[in-house]
Write a protein that holds these residues in place. Sequence first.
Motif, short mmCIF file in Angstrom:
data_model
loop_
_atom_site.label_atom_id
_atom_site.label_comp_id
_atom_site.label_asym_id
_atom_site.label_seq_id
_atom_site.Cartn_x
_atom_site.Cartn_y
_atom_site.Cartn_z
N LYS A 4 28.48 67.17 59.10
CA LYS A 4 28.59 68.69 59.02
C LYS A 4 29.23 69.24 59.90
CE LYS A 4 24.95 72.07 57.95
NZ LYS A 4 23.00 72.46 57.85
N SER A 5 28.29 68.84 60.79
CA SER A 5 29.31 69.79 61.83
C SER A 5 30.00 69.15 63.54
CB SER A 5 28.36 71.13 62.70
OG SER A 5 27.42 71.06 62.81
N ILE A 6 30.92 69.33 63.69
CA ILE A 6 31.55 68.82 65.53
C ILE A 6 31.36 69.77 66.17
CG2 ILE A 6 32.82 67.53 66.67
CD1 ILE A 6 34.24 66.03 64.02
N THR A 7 29.43 68.89 67.47
CA THR A 7 29.10 70.12 67.86
C THR A 7 30.15 69.86 69.17
OG1 THR A 7 26.84 68.15 68.77
CG2 THR A 7 27.21 70.08 66.60
N ASN A 8 30.28 68.55 69.79
CA ASN A 8 30.75 68.65 71.01
C ASN A 8 32.48 67.36 70.41
OD1 ASN A 8 31.68 69.04 74.29
ND2 ASN A 8 30.47 67.24 74.18
N GLN A 9 33.54 67.97 71.52
CA GLN A 9 34.27 66.72 71.30
C GLN A 9 35.33 66.32 72.37
OE1 GLN A 9 36.35 66.22 67.92
NE2 GLN A 9 37.40 64.84 69.05
N HIS A 10 35.17 65.59 73.22
CA HIS A 10 36.11 64.99 74.50
C HIS A 10 36.72 63.83 74.02
CE1 HIS A 10 36.92 63.13 78.89
NE2 HIS A 10 37.67 64.97 78.80
N ASP A 13 35.69 60.77 71.80
CA ASP A 13 34.77 61.02 71.57
C ASP A 13 34.16 61.67 71.08
OD1 ASP A 13 34.25 57.64 72.14
OD2 ASP A 13 34.76 59.17 74.27
N PHE A 14 33.03 61.97 70.15
CA PHE A 14 31.99 63.61 70.18
C PHE A 14 30.52 63.34 69.50
CE2 PHE A 14 33.51 61.05 65.83
CZ PHE A 14 32.22 61.02 64.70
N THR A 15 29.79 63.99 69.47
CA THR A 15 28.75 64.48 68.88
C THR A 15 28.56 65.34 68.17
OG1 THR A 15 28.02 64.49 70.98
CG2 THR A 15 26.21 65.04 70.04
N ALA A 16 28.23 65.07 67.16
CA ALA A 16 28.09 65.56 65.84
C ALA A 16 26.53 65.42 64.69
CB ALA A 16 28.78 65.00 64.59
N VAL A 17 26.67 66.07 63.87
CA VAL A 17 24.88 67.16 63.03
C VAL A 17 26.14 66.10 61.33
CG1 VAL A 17 23.68 68.00 61.81
CG2 VAL A 17 24.37 68.67 64.34
N TYR A 18 24.77 64.82 61.05
CA TYR A 18 25.22 64.13 60.48
C TYR A 18 24.40 64.75 59.45
CZ TYR A 18 27.93 60.96 63.34
OH TYR A 18 29.14 60.58 64.29
N CYS A 20 22.76 63.57 55.00
CA CYS A 20 22.07 62.76 54.18
C CYS A 20 22.83 63.02 52.85
CB CYS A 20 20.79 61.77 54.51
SG CYS A 20 21.02 61.40 52.44
N GLN A 21 23.58 62.61 51.85
CA GLN A 21 24.38 62.88 50.89
C GLN A 21 23.31 63.26 49.46
OE1 GLN A 21 25.98 61.09 53.12
NE2 GLN A 21 27.58 60.65 52.03
N HIS A 22 22.23 62.90 49.84
CA HIS A 22 21.88 62.10 49.00
C HIS A 22 20.27 63.04 49.04
CE1 HIS A 22 23.12 58.11 48.17
NE2 HIS A 22 23.44 58.41 48.94
N CYS A 23 19.42 63.26 50.15
CA CYS A 23 18.07 63.66 50.92
C CYS A 23 18.07 65.61 51.37
CB CYS A 23 16.82 63.30 50.55
SG CYS A 23 17.45 63.05 52.65
N GLY A 24 19.68 65.56 52.33
CA GLY A 24 20.15 66.63 53.20
C GLY A 24 18.81 66.76 53.84
N HIS A 25 18.94 65.50 54.89
CA HIS A 25 18.19 65.11 55.45
C HIS A 25 19.37 64.82 57.02
CE1 HIS A 25 15.91 63.43 59.32
NE2 HIS A 25 17.08 63.25 59.90
N GLU A 26 18.83 65.91 58.12
CA GLU A 26 20.06 65.67 59.07
C GLU A 26 19.93 65.19 60.54
OE1 GLU A 26 20.84 69.93 60.47
OE2 GLU A 26 21.35 70.51 57.79
N GLN A 27 20.91 64.81 61.13
CA GLN A 27 20.42 63.69 62.84
C GLN A 27 21.24 64.07 63.35
OE1 GLN A 27 19.66 60.38 60.41
NE2 GLN A 27 21.01 59.27 61.41
N LYS A 28 21.39 64.24 64.32
CA LYS A 28 22.86 64.82 65.53
C LYS A 28 23.06 62.49 65.91
CE LYS A 28 21.92 68.83 67.30
NZ LYS A 28 20.56 69.13 68.96
N GLY A 29 24.22 62.82 66.30
CA GLY A 29 24.47 61.47 66.39
C GLY A 29 25.86 61.22 67.17
N ASP A 30 26.94 60.14 67.63
CA ASP A 30 27.43 60.24 68.42
C ASP A 30 29.14 59.82 67.96
OD1 ASP A 30 27.06 61.73 70.90
OD2 ASP A 30 26.34 59.35 71.73
N GLY A 31 29.90 59.58 67.51
CA GLY A 31 30.98 59.07 67.12
C GLY A 31 32.51 59.12 67.24
N TYR A 32 33.45 58.04 66.83
CA TYR A 32 34.31 57.73 67.34
C TYR A 32 35.75 59.01 66.92
CZ TYR A 32 38.01 55.86 70.33
OH TYR A 32 39.37 55.16 70.98
N ASP A 33 36.48 59.40 67.15
CA ASP A 33 37.41 60.02 66.15
C ASP A 33 38.45 58.99 65.94
OD1 ASP A 33 38.43 61.86 64.19
OD2 ASP A 33 39.28 63.07 65.67
#
Length: 69
Positions: A4-10, A13-18, A20-33
């Motif tokens: 949904k949005s990337i809140t921080n990136q170095h 490596d990034f932190t984002a708000v993910y 769900c396409q099905h129910c709209g639930h949001e959760q924070k998590g890390d990622g790799y670009d």
Amino acid sequence: MKIKSITNQHRRDFTAVYECQHCGHEQKGDGYDDAYFHEKVIPAMKCASCGKDGNEVTSVPSVPAHAVL
């Protein structure tokens, strides 16, 4: 899940708000670009609320693969 949005990136490596396409639930998590994370890992993420995965590519890396950071 999809990004949904990337809140921080170095570098890649990034932190984002993910979201769900099905129910709209949001959760924070890390990622790799990189392509692998966007094409394989994100579509396979299970929603903590409904338990479904996205099963489709919804994003691309913001940094090109050949770029040296």
